[in-house]
Design an enzyme around this catalytic site. Sequence first.
Site, PDB file in Angstrom:
ATOM      1  N   GLU A 116      -3.974  -9.716   4.555  1.00 44.78           N
ATOM      2  CA  GLU A 116      -4.873  -9.546   3.407  1.00 44.78           C
ATOM      3  C   GLU A 116      -5.039 -10.788   2.542  1.00 44.78           C
ATOM      4  OE1 GLU A 116      -6.885  -7.124   3.003  1.00 44.78           O
ATOM      5  OE2 GLU A 116      -6.093  -5.446   4.175  1.00 44.78           O
ATOM      6  N   ASP A 168      -1.204   3.074   2.186  1.00 45.21           N
ATOM      7  CA  ASP A 168      -1.828   2.922   3.508  1.00 45.21           C
ATOM      8  C   ASP A 168      -1.576   4.134   4.391  1.00 45.21           C
ATOM      9  OD1 ASP A 168      -2.752   0.465   2.727  1.00 45.21           O
ATOM     10  OD2 ASP A 168      -1.169  -0.676   3.706  1.00 45.21           O
ATOM     11  N   ASP A 186       1.857  -7.373   2.616  1.00 41.67           N
ATOM     12  CA  ASP A 186       0.483  -7.417   2.127  1.00 41.67           C
ATOM     13  C   ASP A 186       0.490  -8.226   0.838  1.00 41.67           C
ATOM     14  OD1 ASP A 186      -1.984  -6.816   0.834  1.00 41.67           O
ATOM     15  OD2 ASP A 186      -2.133  -4.932   1.926  1.00 41.67           O
ATOM     16  N   HIS A 232      -8.074  -0.374   6.857  1.00 42.63           N
ATOM     17  CA  HIS A 232      -6.935  -1.092   6.271  1.00 42.63           C
ATOM     18  C   HIS A 232      -6.172  -0.227   5.276  1.00 42.63           C
ATOM     19  CE1 HIS A 232      -8.937  -3.041   2.426  1.00 42.63           C
ATOM     20  NE2 HIS A 232      -9.256  -1.779   2.560  1.00 42.63           N
ATOM     21  N   HIS A 271      -5.110  -5.299   6.825  1.00 46.34           N
ATOM     22  CA  HIS A 271      -3.830  -4.650   7.116  1.00 46.34           C
ATOM     23  C   HIS A 271      -3.876  -3.726   8.324  1.00 46.34           C
ATOM     24  CE1 HIS A 271       0.126  -3.636   4.807  1.00 46.34           C
ATOM     25  NE2 HIS A 271       0.340  -3.904   6.074  1.00 46.34           N
ATOM     26  N   HIS A 284      -0.165  -0.529  -2.006  1.00 48.53           N
ATOM     27  CA  HIS A 284      -0.792   0.709  -1.550  1.00 48.53           C
ATOM     28  C   HIS A 284       0.053   1.398  -0.481  1.00 48.53           C
ATOM     29  CE1 HIS A 284      -3.982  -2.150  -2.823  1.00 48.53           C
ATOM     30  NE2 HIS A 284      -4.454  -1.092  -3.450  1.00 48.53           N
ATOM     31  N   ASP A 338      -1.433  -8.310  -1.570  1.00 50.46           N
ATOM     32  CA  ASP A 338      -1.799  -7.620  -2.807  1.00 50.46           C
ATOM     33  C   ASP A 338      -0.595  -6.906  -3.430  1.00 50.46           C
ATOM     34  OD1 ASP A 338      -1.505  -5.002  -1.694  1.00 50.46           O
ATOM     35  OD2 ASP A 338      -3.634  -4.849  -1.232  1.00 50.46           O
ATOM     36  N   ASP A 376       3.885  -3.611  -0.338  1.00 49.69           N
ATOM     37  CA  ASP A 376       2.460  -3.356  -0.546  1.00 49.69           C
ATOM     38  C   ASP A 376       2.262  -2.615  -1.859  1.00 49.69           C
ATOM     39  OD1 ASP A 376      -0.285  -2.853  -0.186  1.00 49.69           O
ATOM     40  OD2 ASP A 376      -0.056  -2.316   1.906  1.00 49.69           O
TER      41      ASP A 376
END
Length: 306
Positions: free
Chosen positions: A278, A130, A229, A143, A104, A128, A231, A126
């Site tokens: 990712e 980040d 992303d 990332h 990422h 997360h 994930d 996402d």
Amino acid sequence: MGQTVRIIGAPMDYGANRRGVDMGPSAIRYAGLADELEGAGVEPVDAGDLHIPRAEERDPDADQPREGNAKFLREVGDVCSRLSDQVAETLADGEFPLVLGGDHSVAIGSMTGASRDGELGAVWFDAHADLNTPESSPSGNVHGMPLAAALGRGAFEEMEWASAPNLREESVAYVGLRSIDEREREWVRDSEMTAFTMADIDKRGMTAVVEDALDVATDGTNGIHVSLDLDWLDPKAAPGVGTPVRGGVTYREAHSALERVSARDDREDVLRSMDVVEVNPILDERNETATLAADLTASAFGKRIL
């Protein structure tokens, strides 16, 4: 055939903590990305991959910020600078930049390039936030820092290559957060960013949440960047990612979200750039995650069942 979409591969894994994500662009292409984009009514043009030396050939600690830890910082800066130029050139040529990661951290280059000539909003799909900085990151993996970098937070404020020149906090919206460090949680709460968690999606539904996120990202901007992303999805739907988190969005919710992006773009011509990141084929099952990445990207450009 309508808009031309220039596919730019950024097979970088300097920012991740697990090898294999550098093969993500190839896996997404192999999954039929070009055919999916054609099915959405756009013309794909593949610009190939940026040349990125293998991590084993580099020293992760060769260039560190004055405070904190950021592995392969010199290499990430070099790749993102070159990617930024390609994204800006693509827009100048009247084409749409679609960046395939890699980890990422490539989003730093995507956003700096897309924001050179106008105010940019961002929708961040996402698990997360980040938003770590070299000073706060427990791992030093970049990332987990791309949004902090693009917003010029912490040590990134002094790095010209990292800050997106026309990206403001109030134009950033998260969709689907569910795994956030304690420091990041405080920063998100204290910032002008808008954050929609998985709990918001559970309560209000994906369509309402994405429409609100798009309202945030389009308010006072010249276009939006979508960062996807993989994930973000539940690991049952997308097993081939390096940092899976249970409780993510479903296959159908993900398509619904990207379809809302396309619907808004059809009405208002707001989509300016996108990255898809990712995908780790080493951890994948029968290329399922790469195939899903290709399908979701096509949904963002208007592919529908009917």
